[in-house]
Design a protein around this motif. Structure first.
Motif, PDB file in Angstrom:
ATOM      1  N   ASN A 403      -3.902  19.059   7.004  1.00 31.01           N
ATOM      2  CA  ASN A 403      -3.328  17.709   6.957  1.00 31.01           C
ATOM      3  C   ASN A 403      -3.315  17.186   5.521  1.00 31.01           C
ATOM      4  O   ASN A 403      -2.329  16.583   5.084  1.00 31.01           O
ATOM      5  CB  ASN A 403      -4.146  16.744   7.827  1.00 31.01           C
ATOM      6  N   ALA A 407      -0.140  16.167   3.382  1.00 30.75           N
ATOM      7  CA  ALA A 407       0.047  14.800   2.876  1.00 30.75           C
ATOM      8  C   ALA A 407       0.347  14.798   1.371  1.00 30.75           C
ATOM      9  O   ALA A 407       0.996  13.881   0.879  1.00 30.75           O
ATOM     10  CB  ALA A 407      -1.196  13.973   3.180  1.00 30.75           C
ATOM     11  N   ASP A 433      -8.167  13.212   0.105  1.00 27.20           N
ATOM     12  CA  ASP A 433      -7.008  13.697  -0.686  1.00 27.20           C
ATOM     13  C   ASP A 433      -6.356  12.501  -1.369  1.00 27.20           C
ATOM     14  O   ASP A 433      -6.687  11.354  -1.061  1.00 27.20           O
ATOM     15  CB  ASP A 433      -6.013  14.414   0.227  1.00 27.20           C
ATOM     16  N   LEU A 446      -4.161   7.605  15.108  1.00 26.49           N
ATOM     17  CA  LEU A 446      -4.393   8.936  14.524  1.00 26.49           C
ATOM     18  C   LEU A 446      -4.937   9.957  15.521  1.00 26.49           C
ATOM     19  O   LEU A 446      -4.500  11.099  15.545  1.00 26.49           O
ATOM     20  CB  LEU A 446      -5.401   8.828  13.365  1.00 26.49           C
ATOM     21  N   PHE A 451       0.321  12.490  18.689  1.00 29.43           N
ATOM     22  CA  PHE A 451       0.797  11.552  17.666  1.00 29.43           C
ATOM     23  C   PHE A 451       0.973  12.321  16.366  1.00 29.43           C
ATOM     24  O   PHE A 451       0.023  12.893  15.832  1.00 29.43           O
ATOM     25  CB  PHE A 451      -0.175  10.378  17.467  1.00 29.43           C
ATOM     26  N   THR A 452       2.205  12.338  15.916  1.00 30.31           N
ATOM     27  CA  THR A 452       2.473  13.058  14.656  1.00 30.31           C
ATOM     28  C   THR A 452       3.583  12.337  13.877  1.00 30.31           C
ATOM     29  O   THR A 452       4.456  11.718  14.482  1.00 30.31           O
ATOM     30  CB  THR A 452       2.860  14.521  14.919  1.00 30.31           C
ATOM     31  N   THR A 453       3.476  12.420  12.591  1.00 33.98           N
ATOM     32  CA  THR A 453       4.557  11.845  11.763  1.00 33.98           C
ATOM     33  C   THR A 453       5.259  12.973  11.005  1.00 33.98           C
ATOM     34  O   THR A 453       6.132  12.717  10.187  1.00 33.98           O
ATOM     35  CB  THR A 453       3.980  10.842  10.740  1.00 33.98           C
ATOM     36  N   LYS A 454       4.817  14.192  11.312  1.00 34.45           N
ATOM     37  CA  LYS A 454       5.354  15.318  10.532  1.00 34.45           C
ATOM     38  C   LYS A 454       6.734  15.718  11.050  1.00 34.45           C
ATOM     39  O   LYS A 454       6.958  15.694  12.275  1.00 34.45           O
ATOM     40  CB  LYS A 454       4.403  16.522  10.630  1.00 34.45           C
ATOM     41  N   LEU A 461       2.295  19.026  15.947  1.00 35.24           N
ATOM     42  CA  LEU A 461       2.148  18.875  17.411  1.00 35.24           C
ATOM     43  C   LEU A 461       1.411  17.576  17.777  1.00 35.24           C
ATOM     44  O   LEU A 461       1.442  17.135  18.911  1.00 35.24           O
ATOM     45  CB  LEU A 461       1.339  20.044  17.994  1.00 35.24           C
ATOM     46  N   GLY A 462       0.687  17.023  16.814  1.00 33.11           N
ATOM     47  CA  GLY A 462      -0.092  15.797  17.089  1.00 33.11           C
ATOM     48  C   GLY A 462      -1.359  16.070  17.884  1.00 33.11           C
ATOM     49  O   GLY A 462      -1.869  15.196  18.579  1.00 33.11           O
ATOM     50  N   LEU A 465      -5.980  16.343  15.079  1.00 28.86           N
ATOM     51  CA  LEU A 465      -7.083  15.381  14.962  1.00 28.86           C
ATOM     52  C   LEU A 465      -7.748  15.132  16.323  1.00 28.86           C
ATOM     53  O   LEU A 465      -8.966  14.979  16.404  1.00 28.86           O
ATOM     54  CB  LEU A 465      -6.586  14.057  14.368  1.00 28.86           C
TER      55      LEU A 465
END
Ligand code: ADP
Length: 506
Positions: A403, A407, A433, A446, A451-454, A461-462, A465
């Motif tokens: 992650n 980021a 980071d 999160l 839940f993913t923003t990618k 895949l979310g 975490l």
């Protein structure tokens, strides 16, 4: 009237030859009437009761037979029995008396004529026939009288008697019983007292019995009430027991259900962890392929060159090439080995992990994703033993590192800082980071699954975490995210510490 024969013919006081013509009993018997007579003997003055009857020859009365009964024994018997009494004859003269002072006295006063007549009859021998000596006489009714006799010894006022008299059957005599009033009164008092005591006793018994009856009744009532209460209680207990049994059975069924669900959940969780790992591997597949392709291409070139150098006889160059080939093959083997170990199912029962080993393994796995450009890696943590499965810790770290790298993708300056902080029982491992950071709207979501923003290209895949947090919680730790001052993102992984094994001293 002259005595011809007698039972005492040979005694000195024999009646034989005595003339008894004047005796009333002879005069009665000689004319055929039964002769009864009390009199005092003319010879020795002894009193007796005479029974005379005519003696007949061919229907003619020729004489009289007489039997004399002495009555003194009767008086003696009265005295022995402590009885006071007397018998008076038809002339009202007392012929028998328990008290000798009363004997041959007139019960009722005699007229001088009568007294003379009796004296002449010699019925009472030569006795004076004086009146009965009394102080007072109070007639009460027929045959009942109160008589007070004088008594020098006992009481100056005399002794009072209740005199009860009655005619004696078959005779012209009367029997009189004298009852001392004092004694009667004493008896009456003592009897009264006795009766009172008896009455009191009987009353007491009755009261006691009544009280006891009441007590028994109360006790019975209490016992019945108790029995009723007991029955009601037992009924309620039985009902409650049945209820409890039913709810117990329900609870057991629920527990079974829960256990089953938990087992299913655990299996699902395991599957999910596995799926997460495979997802990571999937995400890394392109970079891994790229990572393997490079040495493969180098291998192809190197092996072709080596063949040509061998043909030309340049053995030293060929040998150097073979050395490089060896190194490349080693590196490729390392990559596949670490992938295989990462993909392996974890063993939660073996809860021991080395932090340094896990960090190194995770960094090696994410190596292909590092991308181009410089990356500053800050390592500021001590090696320690954590209570978590090694593969699981690696999995968490791979997620966090991936992650962070994602980021920071495309940035000129990339810094990945790994910092450790030992607490009392837990070790906090900070992964920071300087990437695009965590916007406030993504922060609360999160750890939500999926839940993913990618972008799709990065294959988010979310789940990373979500799985990492659940692995940390499973080991008794936690995973939290924060927005540090100066930008970027910081994830804090806290895990329980295991005591470090100190090597034995020599
Ligand atoms: P995935 O990596 O498949 O998206 P994760 O659960 O690992 O799933 O991450 C969820 C989301 O959290 C990411 O899509 C990203 O938006 C955000 N995120 C995670 N780590 C960082 C980070 N270091 N910096 C910024 N955002 C992050």
């Amino acid at each position: 009237g002259r005595v011809q024969a007698s039972s005492n013919w040979d005694d000195f006081d024999s009646y034989v030859d005595e003339d008894l013509t004047f005796r009333a009993y002879f005069q009665d018997a000689i004319v055929g009437k039964p002769g009864r007579f009390y009199g005092i003997g003319s010879t020795i003055g002894e009193s007796g009761y005479y029974l005379a009857h005519s003696l007949k020859n061919h229907g003619h009365i020729v004489g009289v037979g007489v039997v004399k009964v002495r009555l003194e024994s009767v008086e003696q018997r009265w005295r022995d029995a402590g009885l006071q009494a007397f018998v008076s004859d038809e002339n009202q003269i007392i012929i028998l008396a328990s008290d000798p002072a009363h004997k041959l006295r007139a019960v009722t006063p005699l007229s001088p004529q009568k007294r003379e007549k009796l004296a002449l009859s010699l019925q009472y021998h030569w006795w004076a026939l004086t009146d009965l000596k009394t102080l007072r006489r109070e007639p009460l009714g027929p045959g009942e009288e109160l008589i007070t006799f004088p008594s020098e010894r006992r009481a100056p006022g005399g002794v009072r008697y209740l005199a009860l008299s009655q005619p004696l059957a078959d005779t012209p005599w009367r029997f009189t019983l004298l009852l001392p009033l004092e004694e009667i009164r004493r008896n009456a008092t003592s009897h009264g007292a006795l009766a009172a005591v008896l009455f009191a006793f009987v009353s007491f018994l009755l009261i006691a019995w009544n009280e006891r009856r009441k007590v028994i009744a109360t006790r019975l009532a209490a016992r019945e009430a108790l029995q009723r209460a007991n029955n009601a209680l037992e009924r309620r207990i039985a009902e409650r027991t049945a209820d409890l049994r039913a709810s117990n059975a329900r609870l057991k069924a629920e527990i079974r259900e829960r256990e089953h669900t938990e087992l299913t959940l655990r299996r699902t969780q395991d599957d999910l962890i596995q799926a997460g790992k495979l997802a990571v591997i999937g995400q890394m597949a392109t970079s891994i392929a790229h990572e393997l392709n490079q040495p493969l291409a180098a291998l192809r070139t190197l092996s072709g060159n080596t063949v040509r150098f061998l043909e030309r006889g340049k053995l030293d160059v060929a040998s150097a090439n073979l050395g490089t080939i060896n190194q490349l093959v080693d590196r490729m083997g390392k990559i596949t080995a670490s992938l295989r170990s990462f993909a392996r199912r974890s063993d939660p029962s073996d809860s021991r992990a080395s932090l340094t080993q896990a960090v190194d393994a995770a960094l090696f796995l994410v190596e292909p994703r590092k991308g181009k450009g410089p990356l500053t890696l800050i390592r500021d943590f001590a090696d320690c033993q954590l209570a978590i499965d090694q593969t699981r810790l690696e999995q968490i770290l791979v997620n966090l590192f991936s992650n962070a790298l994602d980021a920071m993708q495309g940035q000129q300056e990339r810094v990945l800082a790994l910092r450790g902080e030992a607490g009392d029982s837990h070790y906090e491992f900070h992964v920071r980071d300087n990437g695009r950071g965590l916007p406030p709207d993504t922060m609360p979501r999160l750890f939500e699954p999926f839940f993913t923003t990618k972008p799709a290209a990065q294959g988010g895949l979310g789940l990373g975490l979500t799985i990492s947090a659940s692995l940390a919680a499973d080991a008794g730790g936690s995973l939290t995210a924060r927005q540090p001052d100066g930008g970027g993102a910081e994830f804090v992984l806290a895990l329980p510490l295991l005591p470090t094994e100190t090597p034995p001293h020599d």
